[in-house]
Design a protein around this motif. Structure first.
Motif, PDB file in Angstrom:
ATOM      1  N   LEU A 109      21.687  14.434 -15.501  1.00  0.00           N
ATOM      2  CA  LEU A 109      20.702  13.999 -16.328  1.00  0.00           C
ATOM      3  C   LEU A 109      19.534  13.332 -15.638  1.00  0.00           C
ATOM      4  O   LEU A 109      18.444  13.497 -15.941  1.00  0.00           O
ATOM      5  CB  LEU A 109      21.188  13.016 -17.715  1.00  0.00           C
ATOM      6  CG  LEU A 109      22.291  13.882 -18.583  1.00  0.00           C
ATOM      7  CD1 LEU A 109      22.915  12.643 -19.470  1.00  0.00           C
ATOM      8  CD2 LEU A 109      21.589  14.867 -19.118  1.00  0.00           C
ATOM      9  N   ALA A 110      20.029  12.216 -14.590  1.00  0.00           N
ATOM     10  CA  ALA A 110      18.908  11.670 -14.087  1.00  0.00           C
ATOM     11  C   ALA A 110      17.954  12.648 -13.071  1.00  0.00           C
ATOM     12  O   ALA A 110      17.044  12.369 -12.896  1.00  0.00           O
ATOM     13  CB  ALA A 110      19.886  10.428 -12.901  1.00  0.00           C
ATOM     14  N   GLY A 112      17.625  15.696 -13.450  1.00  0.00           N
ATOM     15  CA  GLY A 112      16.412  16.702 -14.428  1.00  0.00           C
ATOM     16  C   GLY A 112      15.558  15.488 -14.806  1.00  0.00           C
ATOM     17  O   GLY A 112      14.390  16.283 -15.136  1.00  0.00           O
ATOM     18  N   LEU A 113      15.658  14.239 -15.217  1.00  0.00           N
ATOM     19  CA  LEU A 113      14.543  13.390 -15.570  1.00  0.00           C
ATOM     20  C   LEU A 113      13.662  13.111 -14.522  1.00  0.00           C
ATOM     21  O   LEU A 113      12.468  12.740 -14.714  1.00  0.00           O
ATOM     22  CB  LEU A 113      15.229  11.981 -16.103  1.00  0.00           C
ATOM     23  CG  LEU A 113      14.442  11.385 -16.952  1.00  0.00           C
ATOM     24  CD1 LEU A 113      13.796  11.855 -18.246  1.00  0.00           C
ATOM     25  CD2 LEU A 113      14.933   9.913 -17.424  1.00  0.00           C
ATOM     26  N   ASN A 114      14.323  13.107 -13.286  1.00  0.00           N
ATOM     27  CA  ASN A 114      13.560  12.795 -12.089  1.00  0.00           C
ATOM     28  C   ASN A 114      12.491  11.721 -12.150  1.00  0.00           C
ATOM     29  O   ASN A 114      11.198  11.771 -11.814  1.00  0.00           O
ATOM     30  CB  ASN A 114      12.821  14.119 -11.708  1.00  0.00           C
ATOM     31  CG  ASN A 114      12.294  14.037 -10.208  1.00  0.00           C
ATOM     32  OD1 ASN A 114      12.385  13.465  -9.255  1.00  0.00           O
ATOM     33  ND2 ASN A 114      10.887  14.538 -10.079  1.00  0.00           N
ATOM     34  N   ALA A 115      12.924  10.390 -12.663  1.00  0.00           N
ATOM     35  CA  ALA A 115      12.199   9.398 -12.929  1.00  0.00           C
ATOM     36  C   ALA A 115      12.281   8.486 -11.626  1.00  0.00           C
ATOM     37  O   ALA A 115      13.051   8.403 -10.756  1.00  0.00           O
ATOM     38  CB  ALA A 115      12.867   8.402 -13.963  1.00  0.00           C
ATOM     39  N   ASN A 116      10.851   8.033 -11.158  1.00  0.00           N
ATOM     40  CA  ASN A 116      10.850   6.955 -10.137  1.00  0.00           C
ATOM     41  C   ASN A 116      10.777   5.441 -10.807  1.00  0.00           C
ATOM     42  O   ASN A 116       9.995   5.216 -11.674  1.00  0.00           O
ATOM     43  CB  ASN A 116       9.350   7.167  -9.582  1.00  0.00           C
ATOM     44  CG  ASN A 116       9.222   6.151  -8.505  1.00  0.00           C
ATOM     45  OD1 ASN A 116      10.015   5.350  -8.051  1.00  0.00           O
ATOM     46  ND2 ASN A 116       8.125   6.472  -7.495  1.00  0.00           N
ATOM     47  N   HIS A 122       8.379   2.588 -18.736  1.00  0.00           N
ATOM     48  CA  HIS A 122       9.288   3.728 -19.049  1.00  0.00           C
ATOM     49  C   HIS A 122      10.283   3.259 -19.442  1.00  0.00           C
ATOM     50  O   HIS A 122      11.018   2.318 -18.836  1.00  0.00           O
ATOM     51  CB  HIS A 122       9.011   5.056 -18.259  1.00  0.00           C
ATOM     52  CG  HIS A 122       9.327   4.801 -16.990  1.00  0.00           C
ATOM     53  ND1 HIS A 122      10.387   5.290 -16.313  1.00  0.00           N
ATOM     54  CD2 HIS A 122       8.830   3.771 -15.875  1.00  0.00           C
ATOM     55  CE1 HIS A 122      10.468   4.770 -14.954  1.00  0.00           C
ATOM     56  NE2 HIS A 122       9.451   4.089 -14.832  1.00  0.00           N
ATOM     57  N   PRO A 124      13.433   4.518 -18.470  1.00  0.00           N
ATOM     58  CA  PRO A 124      14.330   4.012 -17.609  1.00  0.00           C
ATOM     59  C   PRO A 124      14.569   2.778 -16.829  1.00  0.00           C
ATOM     60  O   PRO A 124      15.518   2.183 -16.468  1.00  0.00           O
ATOM     61  CB  PRO A 124      14.172   5.125 -16.398  1.00  0.00           C
ATOM     62  CG  PRO A 124      13.598   6.403 -17.288  1.00  0.00           C
ATOM     63  CD  PRO A 124      12.878   5.766 -18.363  1.00  0.00           C
ATOM     64  N   PHE A 362      16.898   6.883 -10.421  1.00  0.00           N
ATOM     65  CA  PHE A 362      17.540   6.453 -11.446  1.00  0.00           C
ATOM     66  C   PHE A 362      19.131   6.199 -11.504  1.00  0.00           C
ATOM     67  O   PHE A 362      19.832   6.497 -12.257  1.00  0.00           O
ATOM     68  CB  PHE A 362      17.203   7.276 -12.800  1.00  0.00           C
ATOM     69  CG  PHE A 362      17.306   6.705 -14.151  1.00  0.00           C
ATOM     70  CD1 PHE A 362      17.674   5.214 -14.487  1.00  0.00           C
ATOM     71  CD2 PHE A 362      17.078   7.636 -15.277  1.00  0.00           C
ATOM     72  CE1 PHE A 362      17.881   4.881 -15.739  1.00  0.00           C
ATOM     73  CE2 PHE A 362      17.322   6.976 -16.641  1.00  0.00           C
ATOM     74  CZ  PHE A 362      17.765   5.720 -16.704  1.00  0.00           C
ATOM     75  N   LEU A 365      21.339   5.005 -14.616  1.00  0.00           N
ATOM     76  CA  LEU A 365      21.828   5.721 -15.724  1.00  0.00           C
ATOM     77  C   LEU A 365      23.276   6.011 -15.542  1.00  0.00           C
ATOM     78  O   LEU A 365      24.122   5.832 -16.480  1.00  0.00           O
ATOM     79  CB  LEU A 365      20.895   7.081 -15.700  1.00  0.00           C
ATOM     80  CG  LEU A 365      21.289   8.112 -16.592  1.00  0.00           C
ATOM     81  CD1 LEU A 365      21.280   7.433 -18.177  1.00  0.00           C
ATOM     82  CD2 LEU A 365      20.495   9.510 -16.569  1.00  0.00           C
TER      83      LEU A 365
END
Length: 492
Positions: A109-110, A112-116, A122, A124, A362, A365
């Motif tokens: 999931l992390a 796929g989200l590819n959050a910085n 945001h 995360p 992330f 998560l």
């Protein structure tokens, strides 16, 4: 004028290729679930074949791509069977967590989200703040404590050393002026992990600035020696600024007398840091939490969720009691990172203000998923079980006439040694080392070695939630079997 049809069409699948990739993803996920479900039927570890090793070392940079399904097959054949083995219940050599299927899904999931998580406003970021608050609560720190996720305790300890040095008198000038004529010194037991010395090196303090304090008979820091060393350094004109206690030493799992160290740190006006890489997670267990008494008084704490908490690698954590001092050690103002009162650039302070990384994945998560799905009660029971299995192993060693227990068992690490009155200490060192390699190469179990009082010993760390009594018995049986073969001159 440029038409979109003339441009590159992105790296996403097109049309029906989405369905094909979806099917590949399901096959790969099933492959990993099948592999995890059948771990006990596999070798703990096996060496990578020479031809595969050569294939990795000689492979050219890909020019044309391959089908994702084909890549999955390459992974299945060349990587999956030859990993380090820490997921396996027979892996006991190093303090590595075994991971969980839930953690694996959270990683997906992390990704796929590819959050910085360097900053910005945001969800995360709020998840990481929440999990840091949970971690502080679990360790007895106030909810207002600061912290962040990092790769592991090596970086967490490094951050703590930086914060402590900046928190010293006039320490903030170090950010601009460097050490110059400052002579900061810190203290840790001789059993402290090597990453503490490396942190002093990387921080520009010099590894010699870390004073190594002698141990008592229980392999814990000698606090009388600590006080004498601080006094001697002050007399010599040096500036003591930090003392590091260890909760779960790397060799034998001992816990330094944290309560006493906290008192000395308070008296001397120095920063008290705890390296709790794996041992801090004993706080999950009502039975073993008392052994950590004094940890809650630390100014900072480093520990890993990817060890005893079974979160997939990597998931280290640092907690700092005083959030203002934490931010003062790292925060910087750059025009392209300006914070706003609203919009995507709101939400200060950002995590890049609390450590050296601006680009951050992330990690929180998978920790959130692990704590949410399993709960601290079940994780505490897992800690209890690991310690019970370690105690069984110690009892088994004590019952074997050709084995010696080499250190007290505080938590989940057991150190023992083959003995033979016909052999010298050096010959026994060689025998123990060779037998460990024999056991590893057999695929039956994976203990490791360390040195205690100068002698090489066999070390078993019961950290994996899958390791049971039968697994440690199998390991001891293998040690005895290979030792007997070597004594008789038979091939191992």
């Amino acid at each position: 004028m440029v038409d979109d049809t003339d441009l590159f069409s992105s790296l996403d699948p097109q049309g029906a290729d989405w369905d094909r990739l979806r099917a590949t993803g399901h096959r790969l996920l099933d492959m990993m679930f099948d592999n995890l479900q059948n771990l006990r039927e596999q070798p703990v570890w096996q060496p990578l074949p020479d031809d595969m090793r050569a294939g990795f070392r000689n492979a050219p940079v890909p020019d044309q791509g391959m089908d994702a399904d084909a890549f999955g097959e390459v992974f299945r054949e060349t990587v999956l069977p030859y990993s380090v083995g820490n997921r396996h219940p027979g892996f006991m050599g190093w303090v590595h967590g075994g991971g969980t299927p839930v953690g694996m899904l959270a990683e997906l999931l992390a990704a796929g989200l590819n959050a910085n998580l360097g900053g910005r406003d945001h969800a995360p970021v709020e998840v990481e703040r929440m999990v840091i608050r949970w971690a502080a609560t679990l360790m007895g720190f106030p909810e207002t404590a600061s912290g962040l996720f990092v790769t592991g305790s090596s970086i967490a300890n490094f951050i703590a050393v930086i914060v402590a040095s900046r928190a010293a008198e006039n320490g903030l000038s170090l950010r601009e002026n460097g050490m110059r004529d400052r002579s900061l010194v810190g203290y840790a037991a001789r059993s402290a992990h090597g990453c503490v010395s490396r942190a002093f090196d990387l921080a520009g303090l010099g590894s010699d600035a870390l004073r190594l304090v002698p141990l008592d008979d229980s392999f814990r820091m000698d606090t009388t020696a600590l006080k004498e060393m601080i006094a001697a350094d002050r007399q010599a004109g040096l500036e003591p600024f930090l003392v590091v206690g260890t909760a779960g030493t790397v060799d034998v799992g001992a816990i330094d007398p944290l309560e006493a160290i906290a008192g000395i740190a308070a008296e001397e006006g120095v920063w008290f840091h705890v390296d709790g890489a794996f041992g801090a997670m004993a706080a999950l267990s009502p039975r073993f939490k008392e052994a950590l008494s004094g940890l809650e008084k630390a100014d900072s704490l480093a520990f890993d969720f990817h060890k005893w908490a079974q979160v997939p690698y990597d998931a280290g954590c640092v907690i700092v009691r005083d959030s203002t001092k934490h931010a003062a050690a790292f925060a910087q103002t750059l025009s392209y990172l300006s914070r706003e009162d609203r919009g995507l650039a709101a939400g200060a302070p950002w995590f890049c203000d609390l450590g050296p990384d601006l680009s951050r994945g992330f990690r929180a998560l998978k920790v959130w998923a692990t704590l949410s799905v399993y709960g601290t009660q079940r994780l505490g029971q897992m800690v209890d079980n690991c310690c019970a299995v370690a105690r069984h192993l110690a009892d088994r060693v004590a019952a074997e006439p050709t084995l010696d227990l080499m250190a007290p068992v505080t938590l989940d690490i057991v150190c023992f040694r083959l003995r033979d009155p016909a052999l010298t200490d050096e010959q026994l060192d060689h025998l123990n080392g060779e037998v460990v390699k024999d056991v590893q190469e057999s695929g039956l179990a994976a203990p490791s070695t360390t040195r205690i009082n100068g002698r090489l010993v066999i070390r078993a760390a019961i950290v994996n939630h899958r390791t049971m009594v039968a697994d440690v018995d199998r390991m001891v049986d293998a040690v005895l079997c290979f030792a007997a073969k070597r004594r008789s001159g038979l091939p191992a």
